[in-house]
Design a protein around this motif. Structure first.
Motif, PDB file in Angstrom:
ATOM      1  N   ALA A   1      65.389 154.191  60.679  1.00  0.00           N
ATOM      2  CA  ALA A   1      64.542 155.091  61.749  1.00  0.00           C
ATOM      3  C   ALA A   1      65.337 156.134  62.379  1.00  0.00           C
ATOM      4  O   ALA A   1      64.849 156.999  62.632  1.00  0.00           O
ATOM      5  CB  ALA A   1      64.140 153.713  62.623  1.00  0.00           C
ATOM      6  N   LEU A   2      66.560 155.865  62.750  1.00  0.00           N
ATOM      7  CA  LEU A   2      67.356 156.980  63.337  1.00  0.00           C
ATOM      8  C   LEU A   2      67.402 158.193  62.452  1.00  0.00           C
ATOM      9  O   LEU A   2      67.140 159.423  63.052  1.00  0.00           O
ATOM     10  CB  LEU A   2      68.763 156.414  63.375  1.00  0.00           C
ATOM     11  N   LEU A   3      67.302 158.104  61.230  1.00  0.00           N
ATOM     12  CA  LEU A   3      67.616 159.178  60.112  1.00  0.00           C
ATOM     13  C   LEU A   3      66.306 160.071  60.468  1.00  0.00           C
ATOM     14  O   LEU A   3      66.232 161.037  59.968  1.00  0.00           O
ATOM     15  CB  LEU A   3      67.823 158.641  58.798  1.00  0.00           C
ATOM     16  N   LEU A   4      65.128 159.266  60.470  1.00  0.00           N
ATOM     17  CA  LEU A   4      63.741 159.704  60.472  1.00  0.00           C
ATOM     18  C   LEU A   4      63.346 160.505  61.783  1.00  0.00           C
ATOM     19  O   LEU A   4      62.787 161.313  61.735  1.00  0.00           O
ATOM     20  CB  LEU A   4      62.888 158.837  60.047  1.00  0.00           C
ATOM     21  N   CYS A   5      64.099 159.857  62.800  1.00  0.00           N
ATOM     22  CA  CYS A   5      63.459 160.500  64.352  1.00  0.00           C
ATOM     23  C   CYS A   5      64.468 161.391  64.826  1.00  0.00           C
ATOM     24  O   CYS A   5      63.996 162.121  65.634  1.00  0.00           O
ATOM     25  CB  CYS A   5      63.190 159.235  64.963  1.00  0.00           C
ATOM     26  N   ASP A   6      65.889 161.258  64.626  1.00  0.00           N
ATOM     27  CA  ASP A   6      66.490 162.228  65.071  1.00  0.00           C
ATOM     28  C   ASP A   6      66.567 163.722  64.699  1.00  0.00           C
ATOM     29  O   ASP A   6      66.558 163.972  63.512  1.00  0.00           O
ATOM     30  CB  ASP A   6      68.048 161.748  65.037  1.00  0.00           C
ATOM     31  N   SER A   7      66.222 164.738  65.790  1.00  0.00           N
ATOM     32  CA  SER A   7      65.780 165.902  65.186  1.00  0.00           C
ATOM     33  C   SER A   7      66.916 166.660  64.569  1.00  0.00           C
ATOM     34  O   SER A   7      67.021 167.542  63.707  1.00  0.00           O
ATOM     35  CB  SER A   7      65.516 166.753  66.431  1.00  0.00           C
ATOM     36  N   MET A   8      68.380 166.127  65.218  1.00  0.00           N
ATOM     37  CA  MET A   8      69.606 166.708  64.474  1.00  0.00           C
ATOM     38  C   MET A   8      69.749 166.584  63.111  1.00  0.00           C
ATOM     39  O   MET A   8      70.165 167.687  62.182  1.00  0.00           O
ATOM     40  CB  MET A   8      70.867 166.349  65.161  1.00  0.00           C
ATOM     41  N   TYR A   9      69.509 165.283  62.583  1.00  0.00           N
ATOM     42  CA  TYR A   9      69.487 164.982  61.265  1.00  0.00           C
ATOM     43  C   TYR A   9      68.342 165.719  60.365  1.00  0.00           C
ATOM     44  O   TYR A   9      68.612 166.384  59.571  1.00  0.00           O
ATOM     45  CB  TYR A   9      69.324 163.472  61.003  1.00  0.00           C
ATOM     46  N   VAL A  10      67.079 165.781  60.982  1.00  0.00           N
ATOM     47  CA  VAL A  10      65.945 166.123  60.406  1.00  0.00           C
ATOM     48  C   VAL A  10      66.269 167.785  60.169  1.00  0.00           C
ATOM     49  O   VAL A  10      66.010 168.295  59.045  1.00  0.00           O
ATOM     50  CB  VAL A  10      64.638 165.932  61.040  1.00  0.00           C
ATOM     51  N   TYR A  11      66.886 168.340  61.290  1.00  0.00           N
ATOM     52  CA  TYR A  11      67.100 169.789  61.098  1.00  0.00           C
ATOM     53  C   TYR A  11      68.199 170.282  60.077  1.00  0.00           C
ATOM     54  O   TYR A  11      68.304 171.263  59.223  1.00  0.00           O
ATOM     55  CB  TYR A  11      67.439 170.540  62.461  1.00  0.00           C
TER      56      TYR A  11
END
Length: 536
Positions: A72-82
């Motif tokens: 969930a953290l990997l999916l929701c954190d914008s830094m990871y997604v960016y």
């Protein structure tokens, strides 16, 4: 000489509550950052444990929950997604669900794990993602090609003498210079401060100048710390006015390193210690705030007198110092005594910070603690004279920089600022810009201004470069086109770790980029003067 610092005194209960207010946000931010740092490893570990045949079925639920939370953290954190898109988070969630079902011997746990990951992502998103969306444009160097002088300077800076760099050219940090194993803006911000240490030793010679702020009544004494190259000052080399970060001074590690690098190329650097910061003190009641440009102007004009009209004078500011430099250049217009200016890791429109929740929750508690220790601790008596004991207590319990700004700057300077929105507008080079209607004072920039910023900066959002929904081209085309945006896709805040052994490189990238831009400008001035002599 400074009088002994005033230390507020409270009851044991009040002091204990205040300590909790101070430490809990820092501990919570530390836990959040560690969770973000470790969640890819934990998700992988959970999958491996669930796939292990000897793994107890009764422990599968715990492993599934931890793995789902990490997904969930990997999916929701914008830094990871960016940084890596949402695919790793989706892959992790699927892997946890499949491994959990295998460990349980059935498919029921697949739906449970998937649902848990989705619910956690929805619940955690406001705490980690906030409004830190992606920029919507690539990194690169942006400038207005119609300004031939700026185009030539950028070409020299990026491509060397006679080189060219079309607008949008990627900077060399993104083209292969960055440290590959340091992932995300959070790590690129934190790790350099851990492994770079205190920076190189620099010998300073202090000189004092008078402030020029009319509100002071009696002028304040401002400390300029000079760092000279071996052999002394060289009048044929650029002289740098250096502005440090929000709670630093000439002893700031990356400031010291900049001075050392400038000295290594035979340039003199002069660091202005913001009033009351480092080992200086304020005699009156006008304390430091980020919207004041009079102190910078006083230092710049003294240095202009020293180098004369033929010398090259440049200002380089870091973080808060960069914000002040940009604002100073914009407000000075054609009366600016500088030849060039560089803003490293600052922002052009700090109003955007008010909606940057990720930075406020994750990073501002650390900065707020530093402000209390290094800035406010010297000024409690003056603050108490204006705001009373309640004002001091609110500042002692402030969890983030915005709260300190609302009380310690806006309320303290209520005759100057109507609100925090007004304060952030006044401190910003684009603080009066209305997109599509009025460019504001950014259009008055009359000298080449480089703004070097990482799009993954976790403290100062990329939106401070262009405004919400804006594009780099909208900014660099304002006025005569003297603004240059050097935007790296990664780098963090005052970080930019470089190469495979970044602890050996220090802050080489950002300091080298700033010096390189000024050197390119100085070379352009030399060519212009040669052409002028030839025409005569």
């Amino acid at each position: 000489p400074a009088s002994p610092p005033y230390v507020p005194s409270y009851s044991f209960f009040t002091s204990a509550v205040t300590a909790a207010y101070q430490q809990f946000p820092v501990l919570l931010s530390t836990a959040r950052l560690l969770a973000l740092l470790l969640c890819p490893l934990l998700a992988a570990a959970c999958v491996l444990h669930l796939l292990h045949r000897g793994f107890p079925v009764r422990a599968a639920g715990a492993a599934t929950a931890v793995g789902a939370a990490c997904s969930a953290l990997l999916l929701c954190d914008s830094m990871y997604v960016y940084e890596v898109t949402a695919l790793p988070g989706i892959a992790a969630a699927c892997a946890v669900a499949a491994a959990s079902a295998r460990a349980a011997g059935g498919g029921g746990r697949v739906a449970s794990a998937s649902l848990l990951a989705a619910l956690l992502a929805a619940g955690l998103r406001p705490f980690f993602a906030g409004t830190h969306d992606g920029p919507g444009y690539p990194g690169g160097v942006y400038y207005h090609g119609a300004n031939g002088r700026v185009a030539s300077i950028v070409g020299r800076w990026i491509g060397g003498a006679g080189g060219t760099a079309p607008p949008g050219t990627p900077l060399d940090y993104d083209a292969g210079g960055r440290t590959a194993y340091v992932i995300g803006g959070d790590m690129r911000t934190a790790l350099p401060f851990l492994w770079n240490g205190d920076g190189p030793a620099v010998t300073y010679e202090r000189r004092w100048i008078a402030s020029a702020d009319p509100d002071d009544g009696e002028p304040e004494a401002l400390a300029l710390d000079f760092s000279f190259p071996q052999g002394g000052h060289r009048p044929d080399r650029p002289l740098y006015l250096v502005l440090h970060g929000i709670s630093g001074g000439s002893d700031e590690p990356f400031t010291r390193e900049f001075c050392a690098r400038a000295n290594a190329v035979n340039s003199t650097a002069a660091v202005i210690n913001a009033r009351g910061l480092h080992d200086t003190h304020v005699r009156g009641k006008n304390l430091f705030h980020g919207a004041r440009i009079e102190d910078t102007d006083a230092a710049a004009r003294v240095l202009r007198e020293l180098v004369g009209p033929a010398g090259v004078l440049a200002a380089v500011g870091f973080s808060m110092g960069g914000i002040v430099v940009s604002n100073y250049v914009a407000r000075s217009g054609t009366d600016c005594p500088l030849d060039f200016a560089v803003d490293v890791g600052g922002g052009l429109d700090m109003r955007e910070q008010l909606t940057f929740e990720r930075g406020r929750r994750l990073w501002q508690p650390f900065v707020a603690e530093g402000l209390r220790e290094k800035v406010l601790a010297k000024t409690w008596r003056r603050i108490g004279d204006r705001l009373g004991e309640d004002g001091i207590l609110q500042l002692l319990r402030a969890a983030d920089v915005q709260t300190i700004d609302r009380i310690g700057i806006v309320a303290y300077n209520s005759h100057k600022f109507d609100s925090i929105e007004d304060y952030y507008a006044q401190m910003s080079a684009m603080g009066d810009r209305v997109p599509g209607k009025n460019d504001g004072r950014i259009a008055d920039v009359a000298v080449p201004l480089l703004v070097l910023h990482a799009l993954d900066d976790p403290l100062i959002t990329h939106r401070t470069m262009t405004g919400t929904g804006g594009r780099p081209g909208d900014v660099v085309r304002t006025g005569l086109g003297n603004v240059v945006l050097g935007l790296t896709e990664s780098g963090g805040h005052i970080g930019w770790p470089l190469g495979n052994t970044p602890w050996k490189e220090g802050w080489k990238y950002m300091n080298g980029a700033a010096i390189g831009f000024v050197e390119a400008g100085a070379a352009e001035i030399a060519v212009e003067r040669e052409e002028s002599v030839g025409q005569c």
